[in-house]
Design a protein around this motif. Sequence first.
Motif, mmCIF file in Angstrom:
data_model
loop_
_atom_site.group_PDB
_atom_site.id
_atom_site.type_symbol
_atom_site.label_atom_id
_atom_site.label_comp_id
_atom_site.label_asym_id
_atom_site.label_seq_id
_atom_site.Cartn_x
_atom_site.Cartn_y
_atom_site.Cartn_z
ATOM 1 N N UNK A 163 0.662 -1.569 -0.253
ATOM 2 C CA UNK A 163 -0.041 0.314 -0.179
ATOM 3 C C UNK A 163 0.843 1.040 -0.125
ATOM 4 N N UNK A 164 1.800 1.269 0.795
ATOM 5 C CA UNK A 164 2.637 2.106 1.136
ATOM 6 C C UNK A 164 3.665 2.734 -0.648
ATOM 7 N N UNK A 165 3.848 1.736 -1.481
ATOM 8 C CA UNK A 165 4.543 2.103 -2.563
ATOM 9 C C UNK A 165 3.223 2.286 -3.465
ATOM 10 N N UNK A 166 2.346 1.724 -3.467
ATOM 11 C CA UNK A 166 1.122 2.274 -4.530
ATOM 12 C C UNK A 166 0.661 3.549 -4.393
ATOM 13 N N UNK A 167 0.575 4.454 -3.280
ATOM 14 C CA UNK A 167 0.167 5.628 -2.886
ATOM 15 C C UNK A 167 1.622 6.376 -2.706
ATOM 16 N N UNK A 168 3.195 5.867 -3.069
ATOM 17 C CA UNK A 168 4.032 6.492 -3.249
ATOM 18 C C UNK A 168 4.157 6.654 -5.696
ATOM 19 N N UNK A 169 3.595 5.966 -6.061
ATOM 20 C CA UNK A 169 3.715 6.204 -6.788
ATOM 21 C C UNK A 169 1.733 7.253 -7.408
ATOM 22 N N UNK A 170 0.925 7.231 -6.046
ATOM 23 C CA UNK A 170 0.286 7.577 -7.271
ATOM 24 C C UNK A 170 -0.927 7.324 -6.958
ATOM 25 N N UNK A 171 -0.765 6.297 -6.543
ATOM 26 C CA UNK A 171 -2.686 5.230 -6.400
ATOM 27 C C UNK A 171 -3.229 5.585 -4.972
ATOM 28 N N UNK A 172 -4.895 5.515 -5.394
ATOM 29 C CA UNK A 172 -5.152 5.205 -4.268
ATOM 30 C C UNK A 172 -5.183 3.408 -4.158
ATOM 31 N N UNK A 173 -4.376 2.768 -2.421
ATOM 32 C CA UNK A 173 -5.330 2.168 -2.227
ATOM 33 C C UNK A 173 -5.530 1.491 -0.976
ATOM 34 N N UNK A 174 -6.638 0.783 -1.404
ATOM 35 C CA UNK A 174 -7.197 0.094 -0.216
ATOM 36 C C UNK A 174 -6.654 -1.247 0.118
ATOM 37 N N UNK A 175 -6.619 -0.738 1.886
ATOM 38 C CA UNK A 175 -5.418 -1.440 3.169
ATOM 39 C C UNK A 175 -4.175 -0.927 4.189
ATOM 40 N N UNK A 176 -3.800 -1.280 4.707
ATOM 41 C CA UNK A 176 -3.431 -0.477 6.312
ATOM 42 C C UNK A 176 -2.082 -0.366 5.122
ATOM 43 N N UNK A 177 -1.056 0.531 5.608
ATOM 44 C CA UNK A 177 0.574 0.887 5.387
ATOM 45 C C UNK A 177 0.693 -0.164 6.161
ATOM 46 N N UNK A 178 2.424 -0.553 6.012
ATOM 47 C CA UNK A 178 3.272 -1.834 6.167
ATOM 48 C C UNK A 178 3.300 -1.198 8.041
ATOM 49 N N UNK A 179 2.619 -0.318 8.170
ATOM 50 C CA UNK A 179 3.564 0.438 9.885
ATOM 51 C C UNK A 179 2.104 0.237 10.786
ATOM 52 N N UNK A 180 1.187 -0.338 9.939
ATOM 53 C CA UNK A 180 -0.568 -0.234 10.829
ATOM 54 C C UNK A 180 -0.547 -1.763 11.095
ATOM 55 N N UNK A 181 0.146 -2.382 9.210
ATOM 56 C CA UNK A 181 -0.434 -3.953 9.520
ATOM 57 C C UNK A 181 0.783 -5.004 10.460
ATOM 58 N N UNK A 182 0.979 -4.036 10.857
ATOM 59 C CA UNK A 182 2.302 -4.941 11.440
ATOM 60 C C UNK A 182 1.180 -5.693 12.744
ATOM 61 N N UNK A 183 0.104 -4.576 13.020
ATOM 62 C CA UNK A 183 -0.796 -5.083 14.290
ATOM 63 C C UNK A 183 -1.228 -7.186 13.542
#
Length: 425
Positions: free
Chosen positions: A79-99
């Motif tokens: 999700x972080x990578x998609x956002x960094x490339x300008x895409x809208x992404x559904x799902x948590x970033x890595x720092x939240x997926x750690x849950x």
Amino acid sequence: MTVLMVGGGGREHALIRKLKESPRVDKVYCAPGNGGISRDAECRNVAACDIDGMVALAKEIRADLVFVAPDDPLAAGMVDAMEANGFRAFGPRANAAVIESSKSFSKDMMKRFGIPTAAYEVFTDADQASDYIRSRGEYPVVIKADGLALGKGVIIAENEADALRAVDDMMRGGAFGESGKKVVVEEYLTGPEVSVLSFTDGKTIVPMISSMDHKRALDGDRGLNTGGMGTVAPNPFYTPEIADQCMEQIFLPTVRAMNELERPFKGCLYFGLMLTEKGPRVIEYNARFGDPETQVVLPLLETPLIDIVEAVVDGRLGEIDVKFSADCCACVVMASGGYPGSYAKGIEITGLDADGQVDGATVYHAGTAYNGDCFRTAGGRVLGVTAKGKTLDEALDSAYAAVKRIHFDGAHYRTDIGRKKFMRS
Ligand code: AMP
Ligand code: GLY
């Protein structure tokens, strides 16, 4: 809209079919997808964990939205990578997926913020873990690999010898690889299990209808743990009073805790709960839709899924009215003979029409291949045969009637999905 679905199991098939109910979704791609999904979406051969490959695909198809469904790519930062490339992404970033991807993280968070869960200790040293288990001396005891382990990293040890062997296998023997180098040793709890998936944008949390998974391979909750052999929704044990209690003691505190830890969670947050005599306890969090819970929850969703997904991504979930039907839904998983151990692939499936469907039910494909002519098995869990009804019995009857019309050599399914409903008076 053009949507890219990342993943290739029954959960992704259910998500795709639900997204396509909205006229605003005109094209869905899925990577890698599977044979059944190819009847509903254009499948592309990019592995779910291939972040660079997935970003390239999103660019090629000009995705308006990327939906990252499985745990591994979420933990790896897709999700972080998609956002960094300008895409809208559904799902948590890595720092939240750690849950989900670190049990020690989620246990420590629950302890710090007073969220009810089983008592536990975390170990990185096998001798210390073994000493603790011996001195504690209570069985069963639960031993969990810290990291992702395909739902198999939890051992319920009935005695000291089994517990010490589990520690040895994980911490010295390398079972589960890096995921098992750190372990959580946990108090054993009993009670009915409930899965609650929720939508959250980090501010608002909206629980979906509750469900019940059946993790063991065989009838009567015997046999090995699997990814899930069937589900029903709603969960008959989850009363409105318990739901209120969970909202106050678990759901809202979890969202607040993640914000306070500067790990705001956006996406689908899954609560695996156990209803103990002392109240509901968190058994695990998942950072994504559950499989096969999704297959029974989404058919009951009445609000267009794409509207909710966009509201989550845009941080305006509070503006959306999320509605579920009052019906019931049941999913019976048909698995390959031998699963969750080794099994054959490539076995012809009969009884499905050209779209991979059967009358009277919806068939979500978990592990199939399609050659333009027939469907073949391609995984452990093959099909999730799903039906709705006014009552749970009606839904179960329809699902099992449809199961009887589908055949492949060695097919195995449980005959007691949803039958626990009368246990609690
Ligand atoms: P998990 O992967 O953490 O959901 O664990 C898999 C399964 O193991 C759960 O669905 C429960 O049935 C069981 N389990 C996990 N933790 C406990 C516990 N503390 N007490 C009893 N059963 C547990
Ligand atoms: N059905 C449980 C899970 O998705 O992990």
